[in-house]
Design an enzyme around this catalytic site. Structure first.
Site, PDB file in Angstrom:
ATOM      1  N   HIS A  14      14.016  37.443  37.908  1.00 43.79           N
ATOM      2  CA  HIS A  14      13.734  38.162  39.155  1.00 43.79           C
ATOM      3  C   HIS A  14      13.092  37.235  40.185  1.00 43.79           C
ATOM      4  O   HIS A  14      12.231  36.412  39.835  1.00 43.79           O
ATOM      5  CB  HIS A  14      12.766  39.319  38.890  1.00 43.79           C
ATOM      6  CG  HIS A  14      13.350  40.396  38.033  1.00 43.79           C
ATOM      7  ND1 HIS A  14      14.281  41.290  38.511  1.00 43.79           N
ATOM      8  CD2 HIS A  14      13.131  40.733  36.734  1.00 43.79           C
ATOM      9  CE1 HIS A  14      14.603  42.130  37.531  1.00 43.79           C
ATOM     10  NE2 HIS A  14      13.938  41.807  36.446  1.00 43.79           N
ATOM     11  N   SER A  58      11.135  36.532  33.166  1.00 46.76           N
ATOM     12  CA  SER A  58      11.028  35.622  34.318  1.00 46.76           C
ATOM     13  C   SER A  58       9.687  34.893  34.310  1.00 46.76           C
ATOM     14  O   SER A  58       9.598  33.715  34.657  1.00 46.76           O
ATOM     15  CB  SER A  58      11.138  36.416  35.633  1.00 46.76           C
ATOM     16  OG  SER A  58      12.130  37.394  35.552  1.00 46.76           O
ATOM     17  N   CYS A  96      35.489  38.298  12.590  1.00 47.20           N
ATOM     18  CA  CYS A  96      34.757  37.104  12.138  1.00 47.20           C
ATOM     19  C   CYS A  96      33.613  37.379  11.175  1.00 47.20           C
ATOM     20  O   CYS A  96      33.148  36.458  10.506  1.00 47.20           O
ATOM     21  CB  CYS A  96      34.248  36.290  13.332  1.00 47.20           C
ATOM     22  SG  CYS A  96      33.041  37.149  14.335  1.00 47.20           S
ATOM     23  N   VAL A 129       2.012  38.564  10.182  1.00 46.05           N
ATOM     24  CA  VAL A 129       0.551  38.454  10.148  1.00 46.05           C
ATOM     25  C   VAL A 129      -0.025  39.836   9.836  1.00 46.05           C
ATOM     26  O   VAL A 129       0.173  40.789  10.587  1.00 46.05           O
ATOM     27  CB  VAL A 129       0.015  37.918  11.494  1.00 46.05           C
ATOM     28  CG1 VAL A 129      -1.502  37.910  11.500  1.00 46.05           C
ATOM     29  CG2 VAL A 129       0.570  36.523  11.758  1.00 46.05           C
ATOM     30  N   ARG A 188      10.722  48.563  26.341  1.00 42.43           N
ATOM     31  CA  ARG A 188       9.675  47.961  27.182  1.00 42.43           C
ATOM     32  C   ARG A 188       8.313  48.322  26.604  1.00 42.43           C
ATOM     33  O   ARG A 188       8.130  49.417  26.097  1.00 42.43           O
ATOM     34  CB  ARG A 188       9.750  48.510  28.606  1.00 42.43           C
ATOM     35  CG  ARG A 188      11.065  48.282  29.299  1.00 42.43           C
ATOM     36  CD  ARG A 188      11.006  49.005  30.632  1.00 42.43           C
ATOM     37  NE  ARG A 188      12.287  49.033  31.300  1.00 42.43           N
ATOM     38  CZ  ARG A 188      13.218  49.949  31.073  1.00 42.43           C
ATOM     39  NH1 ARG A 188      13.027  50.891  30.181  1.00 42.43           N
ATOM     40  NH2 ARG A 188      14.348  49.922  31.747  1.00 42.43           N
TER      41      ARG A 188
HETATM   42  C1  LIG Z   1      15.303  47.181  28.728  1.00 40.99           C
HETATM   43  C2  LIG Z   1      14.544  45.964  29.185  1.00 40.99           C
HETATM   44  C3  LIG Z   1      15.004  45.209  30.254  1.00 40.99           C
HETATM   45  C4  LIG Z   1      14.291  44.100  30.689  1.00 40.99           C
HETATM   46  N1  LIG Z   1      14.817  43.304  31.659  1.00 40.99           N
HETATM   47  C5  LIG Z   1      14.154  42.197  32.068  1.00 40.99           C
HETATM   48  C6  LIG Z   1      14.718  41.334  33.041  1.00 40.99           C
HETATM   49  O1  LIG Z   1      15.852  41.511  33.456  1.00 40.99           O
HETATM   50  N2  LIG Z   1      13.970  40.291  33.478  1.00 40.99           N
HETATM   51  C7  LIG Z   1      12.697  40.060  33.026  1.00 40.99           C
HETATM   52  O2  LIG Z   1      12.069  39.141  33.507  1.00 40.99           O
HETATM   53  N3  LIG Z   1      12.177  40.814  32.030  1.00 40.99           N
HETATM   54  C8  LIG Z   1      12.870  41.868  31.538  1.00 40.99           C
HETATM   55  N4  LIG Z   1      12.363  42.644  30.542  1.00 40.99           N
HETATM   56  C9  LIG Z   1      11.059  42.286  29.966  1.00 40.99           C
HETATM   57  C10 LIG Z   1      11.180  41.199  28.918  1.00 40.99           C
HETATM   58  O3  LIG Z   1      12.284  41.411  28.084  1.00 40.99           O
HETATM   59  C11 LIG Z   1       9.882  41.191  28.103  1.00 40.99           C
HETATM   60  O4  LIG Z   1       8.794  41.108  28.973  1.00 40.99           O
HETATM   61  C12 LIG Z   1       9.827  40.017  27.138  1.00 40.99           C
HETATM   62  O5  LIG Z   1      10.999  39.930  26.380  1.00 40.99           O
HETATM   63  C13 LIG Z   1       8.630  40.164  26.219  1.00 40.99           C
HETATM   64  O6  LIG Z   1       8.634  39.081  25.340  1.00 40.99           O
HETATM   65  P1  LIG Z   1       7.548  38.933  24.199  1.00 40.99           P
HETATM   66  O7  LIG Z   1       7.659  37.547  23.707  1.00 40.99           O
HETATM   67  O8  LIG Z   1       6.234  39.418  24.715  1.00 40.99           O
HETATM   68  O9  LIG Z   1       7.951  40.028  23.102  1.00 40.99           O
HETATM   69  P2  LIG Z   1       9.043  40.021  21.936  1.00 40.99           P
HETATM   70  O10 LIG Z   1      10.326  39.489  22.380  1.00 40.99           O
HETATM   71  O11 LIG Z   1       9.045  41.400  21.360  1.00 40.99           O
HETATM   72  O12 LIG Z   1       8.448  39.023  20.869  1.00 40.99           O
HETATM   73  C14 LIG Z   1       7.379  39.356  20.036  1.00 40.99           C
HETATM   74  C15 LIG Z   1       7.629  38.766  18.672  1.00 40.99           C
HETATM   75  O13 LIG Z   1       6.481  38.964  17.863  1.00 40.99           O
HETATM   76  C16 LIG Z   1       6.907  39.196  16.543  1.00 40.99           C
HETATM   77  N5  LIG Z   1       5.825  39.865  15.813  1.00 40.99           N
HETATM   78  C17 LIG Z   1       5.347  41.104  16.028  1.00 40.99           C
HETATM   79  N6  LIG Z   1       4.367  41.379  15.141  1.00 40.99           N
HETATM   80  C18 LIG Z   1       4.212  40.284  14.374  1.00 40.99           C
HETATM   81  C19 LIG Z   1       3.351  39.968  13.281  1.00 40.99           C
HETATM   82  N7  LIG Z   1       2.471  40.832  12.789  1.00 40.99           N
HETATM   83  N8  LIG Z   1       3.461  38.744  12.706  1.00 40.99           N
HETATM   84  C20 LIG Z   1       4.363  37.842  13.161  1.00 40.99           C
HETATM   85  N9  LIG Z   1       5.207  38.112  14.196  1.00 40.99           N
HETATM   86  C21 LIG Z   1       5.135  39.309  14.794  1.00 40.99           C
HETATM   87  C22 LIG Z   1       8.127  40.066  16.731  1.00 40.99           C
HETATM   88  O14 LIG Z   1       8.969  40.096  15.587  1.00 40.99           O
HETATM   89  C23 LIG Z   1       8.788  39.431  17.941  1.00 40.99           C
HETATM   90  O15 LIG Z   1       9.755  38.457  17.588  1.00 40.99           O
HETATM   91  C24 LIG Z   1      13.067  43.752  30.073  1.00 40.99           C
HETATM   92  C25 LIG Z   1      12.615  44.500  28.970  1.00 40.99           C
HETATM   93  C26 LIG Z   1      13.361  45.570  28.508  1.00 40.99           C
HETATM   94  C27 LIG Z   1      12.930  46.285  27.291  1.00 40.99           C
END
Ligand SMILES: Cc1cc2nc3c(=O)[nH]c(=O)nc-3n(C[C@H](O)[C@H](O)[C@H](O)COP(=O)(O)OP(=O)(O)OC[C@H]3O[C@@H](n4cnc5c(N)ncnc54)[C@H](O)[C@@H]3O)c2cc1C
Length: 478
Positions: free
Chosen positions: A51, A341, A440, A173, A311
């Site tokens: 974005h 982003s 596949c 964890v 989300r």
């Molecule tokens: C529908 C949707 C559309 C979106 N579109 C956009 C977009 O177009 N542009 C944008 O900028 N953002 C977008 N977002 C937001 C973006 O996807 C998120 O902000 C981002 O992916 C969050 O990443 P994260 O690393 O915090 O979480 P995650 O990707 O959930 O990673 C967290 C990780 O922690 C691991 N974990 C959890 N608990 C434990 C534990 N106890 N021990 C070890 N590992 C653990 C999980 O398995 C996971 O792999 C969107 C989100 C959604 C849901």
């Protein structure tokens, strides 16, 4: 006990950005991920939009990290060898809503977003031929782009490993203790790993990790976003993300592109429970109806996949901080959109906090990640040469996406080897095409079982409990 300077909990887009950054700064870092591969949750199922940054309220962390992160993307993608589609984005409006577009433009200016302009109908038609008839104006944001979020996570994790970082998969964890010497010990119930600093990037589970560490308590809400993915045959229906005007509920249903040429419609925004990625008829009907506010009728008969992401929200802004109670503990809680982003800038912020608190970095000779071969992008001559050298590149495994056995073996031999079918998918895209793996998937089972010398029955879709083959009836997969 294995000991590191920094432990990162969670291998989504926030965790992998920080992991790579710390490794490239000579820090002894490990990433702990509960799944059988990185990027298994929110970061794999989103719109993939980088974005521009006009949407978040000014003077919030969302606005700051969005604008800073977006600036970093083109360079970061180039470094990692992954695609950044520099297409810009559009928010479209009817004549009577022009004022709302102007408000958005002003917000963008307050957030210091460059290259924003409001276009009239004629200019819009040059960009997009399928806008709804009543659309008169559009806010064009030049700096916005599209990425494949899972390809970026994989590339960052590989880059981190190449530069000395360690990834522990299947490490959930479950316990965090602080020793008398000030070090944290993180345990999955079987193994313990220690570090002076811990950064919680656990996405949907981040509040739980904070609780385990005795850090600030957060209440979290979950909002499901469902999607319809159309076949590549629809390429060109739109050429960039086309948004309706945002509302209190979010950015609305967009007509969007993927880096691989599909059309992506969605997401919905329904409150849901933790981890609910079900797709509902209500959601699909909502997408079909609401997308028409911005574009003409898409060809829904070309649907190849329905999916959903969740989300994570905790208040109206990101919660990204060092903890006030628990020294040397840091967290990213409630990182909803635009978290993808913002991620590279969030990682920089954590590095800054860690250094302020005494983390030592050192200059290393940074190793460059080598992207996987993409036979589809090779000329016939180049492909012939490659096949002569290694015939595996001539054995097509995924017909829809044209992916060879040679490419798949690269993913199995990579710095963070794929161990299951979804992990191969996130690296190379087999099973993501028109047939969604009908052709596949059996071949992938065979390749995985041969490579890891396991039974075909032990090959999984995405980790233990998701085995694909239940028995061997005719001597296995040929
Ligand atoms: C529908 C949707 C559309 C979106 N579109 C956009 C977009 O177009 N542009 C944008 O900028 N953002 C977008 N977002 C937001 C973006 O996807 C998120 O902000 C981002 O992916 C969050 O990443 P994260 O690393 O915090 O979480 P995650 O990707 O959930 O990673 C967290 C990780 O922690 C691991 N974990 C959890 N608990 C434990 C534990 N106890 N021990 C070890 N590992 C653990 C999980 O398995 C996971 O792999 C969107 C989100 C959604 C849901």
């Amino acid at each position: 006990m294995k000991t590191f300077d920094v432990l990162i909990v969670g291998g989504g887009i926030i965790g992998t950005n920080l992991f790579s950054l710390l490794a490239r700064n000579g820090v002894k870092v490990a990433l702990l991920e509960k799944e059988d591969d990185i990027c298994g949750l929110v970061s794999r199922a989103n719109s993939g939009v980088i974005h521009a940054g006009y949407d978040p309220r000014p003077n919030t962390l969302m606005a700051k990290f969005n604008v800073e992160g977006t600036k970093m993307y083109p360079q970061m993608c180039k470094r990692l060898g992954v695609d950044f589609v520099s297409c810009g984005s559009l928010v479209v409006a009817k004549k009577e809503d022009k004022k709302k577009l102007e408000e958005l433009l002003n917000r963008g200016k307050q957030n210091k977003v460059p290259d924003l302009e409001i276009l009239g109908k004629k200019d819009l038609q040059k960009l997009e031929k399928n806008l709804a008839d009543n659309i008169e104006f559009g806010l064009f944001a030049k700096t916005a782009g599209i990425v494949s979020p899972y390809e970026i996570c994989v590339a960052l994790a590989e880059e981190g490993v190449l530069n000395g970082g360690k990834v522990f998969l299947n490490f959930e964890v479950k316990l965090i203790e602080k020793q008398e010497n000030g070090k944290f010990v993180l345990s999955n119930g079987k193994e313990e790993i220690a570090a002076k600093f811990v950064v919680n990037c656990a996405g949907q589970h981040a509040a739980k990790i904070n609780d385990l560490a005795g850090a600030k308590h957060f209440k979290m809400n979950f909002v499901k976003g469902e999607y319809i993915l159309l076949d590549k045959a629809e390429k060109g229906f739109v050429n960039r993300p086309v948004f309706p005007l945002p509302t209190e509920k979010g950015k609305g249903i967009l007509a969007n592109i993927t880096t691989h040429g599909n059309i992506l419609l969605g997401p919905t925004a329904f409150p849901c429970k933790l981890g609910d990625t079900s797709v509902t008829l209500e959601g699909i009907n909502k997408i079909k109806q609401d997308v028409l506010a911005s574009v003409k009728q898409p060809n829904f008969r070309k649907t190849i996949k329905l999916f959903a992401g969740v989300r994570v929200k905790s208040g109206s802004d990101f919660n990204i901080s060092r903890d006030e109670k628990q020294k040397n503990f840091y967290y990213a809680v409630g990182v909803c959109s635009p978290g993808l982003s913002a991620a590279p800038a969030i990682a920089q912020h954590f590095l800054h906090l860690l250094k302020e608190d005494g983390l030592k970095t050192k200059k290393i000779i940074v190793k460059k990640r080598k992207p996987y071969t993409n036979t589809e992008k090779l000329s016939e001559k180049e492909l012939d040469k490659l096949i002569k050298k290694n015939p595996n590149y001539g054995k097509v495994v995924c017909r829809c996406e044209n992916i060879s056995q040679g490419e798949i073996l690269e993913a199995l031999n990579s710095p963070l080897p794929a161990k299951n079918i979804d992990a191969i998918k996130r690296r190379l895209r087999p099973t993501m095409g028109r047939c969604q793996g009908s052709f596949c998937r059996p071949k992938l089972v065979k390749i995985l079982s041969d490579f890891y010398k396991t039974k075909e029955e032990d090959v999984t879709l995405n980790g233990k409990g998701s085995e694909i083959v239940v028995g061997n009836i005719k001597g296995g997969i040929q």
